[in-house]
Design an enzyme around this catalytic site. Sequence first.
Site, PDB file in Angstrom:
ATOM      1  N   ASN A 112       0.838  -1.088   0.011  1.00  0.00           N
ATOM      2  CA  ASN A 112      -0.208   0.128   0.060  1.00  0.00           C
ATOM      3  C   ASN A 112       1.131   1.397   0.130  1.00  0.00           C
ATOM      4  OD1 ASN A 112      -2.466   1.628   0.217  1.00  0.00           O
ATOM      5  ND2 ASN A 112      -1.889   1.813   2.475  1.00  0.00           N
ATOM      6  N   HIS A 114       0.634   5.234   1.217  1.00  0.00           N
ATOM      7  CA  HIS A 114      -0.034   6.148   2.330  1.00  0.00           C
ATOM      8  C   HIS A 114       0.784   7.427   2.228  1.00  0.00           C
ATOM      9  CE1 HIS A 114      -2.624   7.026   5.586  1.00  0.00           C
ATOM     10  NE2 HIS A 114      -1.432   7.446   6.199  1.00  0.00           N
ATOM     11  N   SER A 141       4.580   7.214   2.098  1.00  0.00           N
ATOM     12  CA  SER A 141       5.351   5.545   2.675  1.00  0.00           C
ATOM     13  C   SER A 141       4.719   4.668   1.806  1.00  0.00           C
ATOM     14  CB  SER A 141       5.029   5.331   4.047  1.00  0.00           C
ATOM     15  OG  SER A 141       5.317   6.400   4.951  1.00  0.00           O
ATOM     16  N   ASP A 150      -3.196   1.076   7.822  1.00  0.00           N
ATOM     17  CA  ASP A 150      -1.840   1.621   7.588  1.00  0.00           C
ATOM     18  C   ASP A 150      -0.790   1.240   8.595  1.00  0.00           C
ATOM     19  OD1 ASP A 150      -3.455   3.064   5.624  1.00  0.00           O
ATOM     20  OD2 ASP A 150      -3.928   4.721   6.985  1.00  0.00           O
TER      21      ASP A 150
HETATM   22  C1  GRF Z   1      -2.856   8.810  -3.067  1.00  0.00           C
HETATM   23  O1  GRF Z   1      -2.370  10.002  -2.616  1.00  0.00           O
HETATM   24  C2  GRF Z   1      -2.344   7.534  -2.057  1.00  0.00           C
HETATM   25  O2  GRF Z   1      -1.334   8.118  -1.204  1.00  0.00           O
HETATM   26  C3  GRF Z   1      -3.665   7.448  -1.464  1.00  0.00           C
HETATM   27  O3  GRF Z   1      -4.613   7.798  -2.390  1.00  0.00           O
HETATM   28  C4  GRF Z   1      -4.256   8.423  -3.282  1.00  0.00           C
HETATM   29  C5  GRF Z   1      -4.490   7.817  -4.484  1.00  0.00           C
HETATM   30  O4  GRF Z   1      -4.621   8.608  -5.696  1.00  0.00           O
HETATM   31  N1  GRF Z   1      -3.443   6.172  -1.024  1.00  0.00           N
HETATM   32  P1  GRF Z   1      -4.515   7.942  -7.162  1.00  0.00           P
HETATM   33  O5  GRF Z   1      -5.850   7.331  -7.237  1.00  0.00           O
HETATM   34  O6  GRF Z   1      -3.512   7.098  -7.308  1.00  0.00           O
HETATM   35  O7  GRF Z   1      -4.508   9.413  -8.046  1.00  0.00           O
END
Ligand code: GRF
Length: 222
Positions: A112, A114, A141, A150
Site C-alpha cells: 500500500n 500512504h 510511505s 496503515d
Molecule cells: C494517493 O495519494 C495515495 O497516497 C492514497 O490515495 C491516493 C490515490 O491517488 N492512498 P490516485 O488514485 O493514485 O490518483
Amino acid sequence: MNLSVKHRLVILISGSGSNLQAIIDAIAAGDLNASIELVISNKADVKGLSRAQKANIKTLTLDHSPYPSREAFDLDLIKSIDKARPDTVVLAGFMRILTAEFVSHYRGKLLNIHPSLLPKYQGLNTHQRAIDAGDRKHGCSIHFVSEELDGGPVIAQAEVSIAGNDDANSLSEKVQQQEYQLYPLVLEWRAQERLHWTSEGAELDGNAISESGIQLGHLPAN
Ligand code: GRF
C-alpha cells in the site's frame, strides 16, 4: 531469477488512478520489469479504469455495495485477483478497509502507499494534520499490508518540505509527485525479487529494513 518472465501485478483502485498511471508509464519506459495483469476498481466509471483501458489493460469493476458483508465482498475480490495469478497485489488509492482474511491471504505480497511519513498520520486527512502539527517535513510511505490499518512494515519513504504557504491541496500535489517516483521504484525491487516480508520483518537484499523504512529523501522527477 528468469528476467524474461515478468513480475505479475494486480492493482486495486477506487478513483483517479494517478499512481496506476505512474506504474503504467514506468513499465512503458522500461524502468519496471512487470506486467499489469488486471486493474480492479470497487467503483464504476472512475478515471483509473479509463487509464487502464487506454493502456489495453484488463479491468474489472467489483462494486462492494450489493454485498451483505465486508467478508463476502473480500472473498469475491480474492477470487478475481487469484485468477490473475499476481506476484504482487498493489493498493493504489483503494479506499476500502480489508478483512483480516484478505490481508493474511496476501501476506508478504500486498503493498500500500500512504500519504504520510508513517508511523505519523495513519488514516485520513494526512496533509492537513501535518500542517496543523507545524511539521516541516511530510511525505509518503510504502508498506506491506498487515491487519492494522496503515500498519505493517514500512518499506520506503520519500519526503517533501512543507512551505509556510502550503495548504492541504498544494501539499497533496507535492506528495503525489513523490508517490509517482516511489511506487515504481519499490515495485521494481519486488520484480527483481529483492524485497520480501519474512518472519524477521521487511528485508531488501536479505538485509532488515529499519522500522521507518528506507529513507529516499526527495526523489527527483523523471
Ligand atoms: C494517493 O495519494 C495515495 O497516497 C492514497 O490515495 C491516493 C490515490 O491517488 N492512498 P490516485 O488514485 O493514485 O490518483
